[in-house]
Every structure is written in structure tokens, then in C-alpha cells.
Design an enzyme around this catalytic site. Structure first.
Site, PDB file in Angstrom:
ATOM      1  N   SER A 132     -21.053   8.726  16.064  1.00 23.26           N
ATOM      2  CA  SER A 132     -19.947   7.933  15.534  1.00 23.26           C
ATOM      3  C   SER A 132     -19.390   8.571  14.251  1.00 23.26           C
ATOM      4  O   SER A 132     -18.946   9.714  14.283  1.00 23.26           O
ATOM      5  CB  SER A 132     -20.423   6.496  15.312  1.00 23.26           C
ATOM      6  OG  SER A 132     -19.330   5.618  15.128  1.00 23.26           O
ATOM      7  N   ASP A 287     -16.632   4.916  26.275  1.00 25.59           N
ATOM      8  CA  ASP A 287     -16.486   4.618  24.851  1.00 25.59           C
ATOM      9  C   ASP A 287     -15.041   4.199  24.572  1.00 25.59           C
ATOM     10  O   ASP A 287     -14.104   4.951  24.840  1.00 25.59           O
ATOM     11  CB  ASP A 287     -16.850   5.864  24.029  1.00 25.59           C
ATOM     12  CG  ASP A 287     -17.046   5.574  22.546  1.00 25.59           C
ATOM     13  OD1 ASP A 287     -16.397   4.655  22.022  1.00 25.59           O
ATOM     14  OD2 ASP A 287     -17.842   6.289  21.916  1.00 25.59           O
ATOM     15  N   HIS A 316     -19.642   2.858  23.465  1.00 15.20           N
ATOM     16  CA  HIS A 316     -19.935   3.545  22.213  1.00 15.20           C
ATOM     17  C   HIS A 316     -21.427   3.515  21.893  1.00 15.20           C
ATOM     18  O   HIS A 316     -21.972   4.470  21.346  1.00 15.20           O
ATOM     19  CB  HIS A 316     -19.150   2.903  21.074  1.00 15.20           C
ATOM     20  CG  HIS A 316     -19.263   3.645  19.785  1.00 15.20           C
ATOM     21  ND1 HIS A 316     -18.887   4.966  19.653  1.00 15.20           N
ATOM     22  CD2 HIS A 316     -19.724   3.264  18.558  1.00 15.20           C
ATOM     23  CE1 HIS A 316     -19.104   5.361  18.407  1.00 15.20           C
ATOM     24  NE2 HIS A 316     -19.615   4.362  17.726  1.00 15.20           N
TER      25      HIS A 316
END
Length: 346
Positions: A132, A287, A316
């Protein structure tokens, strides 16, 4: 979860940020795993993510894994704004709370660079990796210090924050600020209503549509959708997370852009083309923040890059360590990357 204290602090007496403000001092919290070789050749940097603390990276570190402390010296630096490194919540006046300055991804990477070089005398990194916002820092490391980074493995993240992602974060920020207890950032008790509201915003994005359609949250022990929204999502945001800190890191995320690195005049493709590191990019199939097509685009501009899409419905959070199959996929990719010849560096 009780906050852990088993970490070190690297202090920079005067650290001027990209926004022009100077932190006096800047404090970078970090945790190391393993032992640095005598020739300092086995170092890995593994930055934290949005709201993450070092211990929330440990799912990818361990004996027999790619990031094995018996083989590698793994440095996990905590992002500015996460409550351990310099943050709105722990900086004394006059830069406390709502007066804490804006932090850029490059500010984080520059502080980490100083930690790596000044504290440990490391000249080359075997790998930089992260999930991330940790992936965003990974890309930035490779652009800012191309002669230092041999390999990168960003997963579920991007080199430039997309407009769609910026819009999502505007929703999170608005939810945090909507609580009357927020008081423009000068609260003395956490605006719990804002944290719970932000959790509900985040819940629709962290996992995929198919994850919810198939009620995969039951695999995590939750008995209904509401149980998951309260137990997982609200619990996540209420676990020692501070509203001003979350707003600080959201702003950092929104600013993410390797093209803004000095010398590239906003040209993302030219910045990506400057990367010398061997790259393995692992987006997740579903995602909603960082779709695979975005990372395929980025990979097309990096000289030595491969994209491997993490399959499945976890979205995600395929990169969050909650699903063993996804963890295995990421671990095997990193192991293969570390076994390959890295970029030859000067």
C-alpha cells in the site's frame, strides 16, 4: 491491541520537509530484525503503510520465509504520522495536532535514507518492499536512490496516487472531520464518531465486491456483515489510531507521485524509467485502490520489471497478511526476486 515499545528512535536534529517547514527534531521510529553482515550487503527496507505500525508488518517476516532474519537484516521504518515516528499526536507545541506540517512520501524516504546510511553505514540495499503506502515508498526509494537499491517488490500500491484514489481519501477525511468533537484538530479526546464513520467508508474499499458477495468475512470469524463492519473495521480504526495522524497520512498518500521528484519536472514516466532496480510488482486482482492495469502501466516504463497479479477476491487486503494463500504468493515472489541477480550498482 496494546502498543508495543520494542523499537528504536533515530533522531534528526533539524529536518526540513518538502513543504518548507523544519521539524526540530524529526524522530523516526524503527525496528530491525536479524543481523547486519560485516560487509553490510544483506539489508532490506520494509516501510509501514497507512496507519500501520511496525508490528503490523511482521506477518511477512520469519524463519523459512523470504524475509528470514537468519539471512537478512530487515529494517522496518514507521511512517511519519503513524503515532510512533514524528506525528501530530506526539509532537510538542507549536507543531502539535492541527499545526503538524504536511509530510510527503519523499520526506519519509529521505529520513529513512539518513537512518540507513548514518546509523548503519549501509551503501546498498538488497531489497525495498512494502504494501500500500509502503509500496509507494518503495517506488520512491528506487527513484530517489537508483544507485543504492538492487531490487524492489511493491505490492498493492502505486508510484503515483490516482485521481480516483484521491477522491476515495476525500471521503475518509470528510468522515473524520464531520464529528463535532474534531474541533478543527484541537480535540483533547479522540473523535470516536469520526473514526467509526471513516471505518464504514473504508469498509467498501478495502475488500472487493466478490469478497462481500461470497461472505468471505466469515473465514475471519465474523458471523454477519454488521459483525464484520463493527468488529473488524471499527475495531481497526479504534485500535490506537489518532484522527490527526490519519489525516496527516491521508494527505501524504494523496501527494504520492514519483514524477514530482526533483529533476523530473512532474514526468512520471521519466521517473519510472530512471529506476535501475530489478522490480517485481504485485498488484491484487480485485484491488479497488490500485487495480492491476495501473501497475502494468507503471511496469511498462521501468527497464527491468515484471508484474505478477495476486489472484483471488481479497482486494487490497490481499497484501495485509490476513489470507494465507495471498501471503504465500507474495512470499514466494519476494523469495524468487531475492534469489535473482539484482541490479548492478556503482
Amino acid at each position: 491491541m496494546a502498543e508495543r515499545t520494542d523499537y528504536e528512535i533515530f533522531e534528526i536534529p533539524e529536518f526540513t520537509l518538502e513543504c518548507g517547514t523544519t521539524l526540530r527534531p524529526a524522530r523516526l521510529a524503527y525496528k530491525t530484525y536479524g543481523t547486519l553482515d560485516a560487509d553490510r550487503s544483506n539489508a532490506i527496507v520494509y516501510p509501514t503503510w497507512y496507519s500501520g505500525r511496525f508490528w503490523e508488518n511482521e506477518w511477512l517476516i520469519g524463519p523459512g520465509m523470504a524475509l528470514d532474519p537468519e539471512r537478512w537484516f530487515i529494517i522496518v521504518p514507521n511512517m511519519f504520522g503513524n503515532g510512533l515516528s514524528s506525528s501530530p499526536s506526539n509532537t510538542p507545541p507549536p507543531q502539535d495536532r492541527a499545526r503538524f506540517p504536511r509530510i510527503n512520501v519523499r520526506d519519509n524516504v529521505e529520513a529513512q535514507y539518513r537512518l540507513v546510511t548514518e546509523q548503519f553505514g549501509i551503501e546498498h540495499l538488497a531489497l525495498v518492499t512494502g504494501w500500500s503506502m509502503g509500496a509507494g515508498q518503495t517506488y520512491q526509494w528506487a527513484v530517489s536512490h537508483p544507485d543504492m537499491v538492487r531490487r524492489i517488490a511493491p505490492f498493492c500500491g502505486s508510484s503515483k496516487t490516482s485521481l480516483h484514489n484521491i477522491v476515495f481519501l476525500e471521503g475518509v477525511k470528510a468522515a473524520l472531520k464531520a464529528d463535532g468533537a474534531y474541533q478543527g484538530g484541537w480535540y483533547t479526546e479522540q473523535p470516536v464518531g469520526g473514526l467509526r464513520a471513516a471505518a464504514r467508508v473504508y469498509a467498501g474499499w478495502g475488500f472487493s465486491q466478490a469478497f462481500y458477495w461470497n461472505e468471505v468475512y466469515r473465514q475471519l470469524g465474523f458471523t454477519s456483515l454488521e459483525d464484520f463492519l463493527v468488529g473488524f473495521w471499527e475495531g481497526f480504526f479504534l485500535d490506537g489510531r489518532d484522527v490527526n495522524n490519519l489525516l496527516c497520512m491521508a494527505d501524504t498518500w494523496q501527494q504520492g507521485d514519483v514524477g514530482a521528484t526533483p529533476g523530473f519536472a512532474g514526468d512520471v514516466t521519466r521517473a519510472l524509467a530512471s529506476i535501475r532496480a530489478k522490480a517485481l510488482i504485485m498488484p491484487a486482482e480485485k484491488d479497488l485502490y490500485f487495480p492491476p492495469e495501473d501497475e502494468r502501466w507503471a511496469a511498462n516504463h521501468i527497464p527491468d520489471a515484471e508484474v505478477r497479479v495476486i489472484p483471488g477476491v481479497w482486494g487490497h487486503f490481499a497484501g495485509g497478511g490476513a489470507n494465507p494463500d495471498d501471503t504465500r504468493f507474495i512470499d514466494e515472489g519476494i523469495a524468487e526476486l531475492l534469489a535473482a541477480e539484482g541490479a548492478p550498482l556503482g
